[in-house]
Design a protein around this motif. Structure first.
Motif, short mmCIF file in Angstrom:
data_model
loop_
_atom_site.label_atom_id
_atom_site.label_comp_id
_atom_site.label_asym_id
_atom_site.label_seq_id
_atom_site.Cartn_x
_atom_site.Cartn_y
_atom_site.Cartn_z
N UNK A 416 0.80 -1.23 0.00
CA UNK A 416 0.00 0.00 0.00
C UNK A 416 0.84 1.28 0.00
N UNK A 417 2.01 1.25 0.65
CA UNK A 417 2.86 2.43 0.67
C UNK A 417 3.29 2.86 -0.72
N UNK A 418 3.54 1.89 -1.61
CA UNK A 418 3.94 2.21 -2.97
C UNK A 418 2.77 2.85 -3.73
N UNK A 419 1.55 2.38 -3.46
CA UNK A 419 0.37 2.97 -4.10
C UNK A 419 0.16 4.40 -3.59
N UNK A 471 1.46 -1.16 -12.10
CA UNK A 471 0.81 -2.27 -12.82
C UNK A 471 -0.67 -2.35 -12.44
N UNK A 472 -1.47 -2.97 -13.29
CA UNK A 472 -2.92 -2.93 -13.09
C UNK A 472 -3.36 -3.54 -11.77
N UNK A 473 -2.65 -4.59 -11.28
CA UNK A 473 -3.08 -5.24 -10.05
C UNK A 473 -2.85 -4.36 -8.81
N UNK A 474 -2.04 -3.29 -8.94
CA UNK A 474 -1.79 -2.39 -7.81
C UNK A 474 -2.75 -1.20 -7.79
N UNK A 475 -3.55 -1.04 -8.82
CA UNK A 475 -4.49 0.09 -8.87
C UNK A 475 -5.71 -0.24 -8.02
N UNK A 476 -6.04 0.57 -7.04
CA UNK A 476 -7.18 0.27 -6.16
C UNK A 476 -8.49 0.19 -6.93
#
Length: 581
Positions: A416-419, A471-476
């Motif tokens: 989450x910190x990277x997001x 990357x798409x999997x990290x987009x909330x």
């Protein structure tokens, strides 16, 4: 070096008796006046409780009374537990019982509260109480060991129940002397004190100031307000100020709007990650004579790493800057098996050194977070912080968030910190927090909580921005917009964040209902899979939080409902109900 805090303060007070020691908005005291007031308290405590390293409670608001009480308790050879009187009554009582305090120091404003929470088994003593002036203190000062407890402090409790950390005389003296040396604290410095003395963050400036001969200026932001703080910093010529990034952002906005010029030579941001926005505020609001210090640490470990930067600092593109290891600390990043990892590799931050506090206060012997052997095969024990980071080749630490916040999304690990770091790059994002959640189907996802700079921040625009960074999997899949983030002691209070809703997000296109039976049927499938309603025919499936696994579920239901063959790719090519229909 002296073996006790009281002995060190006694040396400073004798050396600089007429220098200003502490000042708030109501009064100011010299070092000699503070010494005499603390002596009075120490004698009163000894007359009532005798000698012995026992807990004494302090219940008074943020200000001079609490500081004098701390020094008086330490001079009596006892240890203090300072409690904010605005805390819930149950929490105050639990803290006093847990510490085993049989006496509370309070002032007139909080005396009745102290009597109520202390009950019949706890004596309450007025900080202004008189003493006989006869009880000698010199023998007591000589008998205080560096291993004696000095205080029990509370963590912020921003992720749950606060934990209690015990600190010895040696702990505090080492931390104060090393910190003052790193920051170049000198006699002419004027340090602000914005945290209540019961919190670990307060001891940094409290003891770095009063054990070096500098001047301390307590200010209660909670009751006085951020606008008054800005004027206070200017009027009192504060040179060193430590505060949370969330408070700094508000302060920066006020300073940028007015014609306020401070005397600050050093601003320390502590308690939360420092963002690019914070750095931009610093460059905009402060001149070249003001340095910005980034301090990464915890109540348990004290300061772990720091960096004093100027306007030329190159802010990292990934994560949050945390700096180099503090004096007396060694930082190692370790993988899941406890092996050290090299530069550029993400690992858990572990720290060791003489100024790392070794244990929690009750249960006795409980070590910090977790301690393991040093991978370098030294005799040191590494204390795992629970934080993730990455070390650059020059030893500069990049902070990446809490390890326990990690979540696997569709088999991929998300930090989450990277997001959050990516969200802060958007010019219309003022505050951001990303947390791991679990849906009704048991599937993990991350939700982003946003405080926007403008009401016009559509989710599809924000998602498009993140797609260029992550990357798409990290987009909330879920974005929740708030007027402000809930804080506790300047840190994000994750337990107070509202649960993500199931309503349609704010999109750039207007809501348009189904125009045909086919569209109505498709909307029903989408609403079932995404657990969201209403859904419009022009809403993009992926802007609503859809992903590849959800797309597969939609296509399976569409095939069943319409009795046709359809590849999953069809939803990627036609991501709206209108296009699919």
């Amino acid at each position: 070096m002296e073996t006790s805090i009281a002995a060190r303060f006694e040396t400073i007070a004798q050396r600089y008796p007429e220098r200003l020691a502490v000042k708030d908005q109501e009064r100011s005291l010299t070092y000699d006046q503070v010494k005499q007031a603390a002596n009075r308290i120490a004698r009163a405590l000894l007359r009532r409780r005798g000698e012995g390293n026992e807990a004494i409670g302090i219940l008074c608001e943020h200000g001079i009374d609490g500081i004098i009480a701390i020094l008086g308790i330490l001079k009596a050879g006892k240890f203090y537990i300072a409690i904010d009187p605005s805390s819930p009554v149950d929490q105050i009582q639990a803290a006093l019982i847990d510490a085993g305090a049989r006496l509370i120091l309070s002032n007139k404003q909080n005396f009745r509260l102290a009597q109520d929470v202390g009950g019949s088994g706890c004596e309450v003593l007025d900080i202004q109480a008189s003493d006989d002036g006869l009880t000698p203190l010199s023998g007591i000062l000589r008998s205080i060991s560096s291993d004696h407890l000095a205080t029990v402090l509370y963590t912020s409790g921003s992720t749950g129940k606060p934990k209690r950390i015990s600190r010895t005389q040696r702990d505090v003296l080492q931390f104060a002397s090393l910190g003052a040396l790193e920051r170049g604290i000198h006699l002419e410095d004027r340090l602000s004190l914005l945290h209540h003395c019961g919190l670990g963050a307060a001891s940094t400036h409290l003891f770095q100031s009063l054990l070096t001969g500098a001047s301390l200026f307590p200010f209660d932001v909670k009751f006085q307000g951020i606008e008054n703080l800005a004027r206070y910093l200017v009027a009192e010529n504060i040179t060193v100020c430590s505060l949370a990034p969330s408070l700094f952002r508000q302060l920066g906005e006020l300073l940028s709007q007015g014609d306020l010029r401070t005397s600050l030579r050093l601003i320390t941001l502590v308690g939360a990650p420092v963002t690019r926005l914070d750095f931009e505020f610093y460059k905009k609001c402060f001149g070249p004579d003001t340095l910005l210090e980034i301090l990464f640490g915890s109540t348990e470990a004290g300061g772990i790493s720091s960096a004093r930067i100027d306007r030329k600092f190159s802010f990292p593109e990934y994560g949050f800057p945390a700096g180099y290891a503090c004096r007396g600390k060694k930082i190692v990043l370790v993988d899941e098996s406890g092996r050290a990892v090299g530069p550029g590799v993400v690992g858990e931050i572990a720290v060791t050194g003489p100024t790392v506090y070794r244990g929690y206060w009750r249960p006795p012997g409980r070590s910090l977070e977790k301690c393991v052997g040093d991978p370098a095969q030294t005799n040191d024990r590494l204390c795992l912080t629970g934080d993730l980071g990455m070390m650059r080749s020059d030893g500069f630490l990049i902070y990446l968030g809490r390890k326990d916040d990690q979540v696997k999304i569709r088999g991929c690990r998300v930090e989450p910190g990277a997001v959050e770091a990516a969200l802060f790059l958007h010019p219309l994002v003022k505050e951001a927090a990303v947390v791991a959640c679990e849906g009704n189907d048991g599937e993990k996802f991350v939700a982003a909580y946003i405080v926007p700079r403008s009401d016009a921040l559509p989710v599809d625009e924000l998602r498009g921005f993140l797609s260029q960074k992550l990357p798409d999997y990290m987009i909330p899949p879920v974005f929740v917009f708030l007027g402000s983030l809930p804080l506790r002691n300047g840190k994000l209070d994750r337990t107070a964040l509202p649960l993500p809703g199931s309503g349609r997000p704010a999109l750039s296109q207007a809501y348009v209902p189904a125009q045909s039976a086919v569209e109505q049927k498709l909307i029903g499938i989408w609403q079932e899979v995404l657990a969201m309603r209403p859904i419009g025919i022009h809403d993009n499936f992926f802007d609503l939080g859809g992903h590849s696994l959800a797309a597969s579920r939609v296509i399976t239901r569409v095939i069943e409902a319409f009795q046709l063959e359809l590849p999953v790719k069809a939803l990627f090519d036609s991501p709206t109900v209108a296009e699919m229909a």
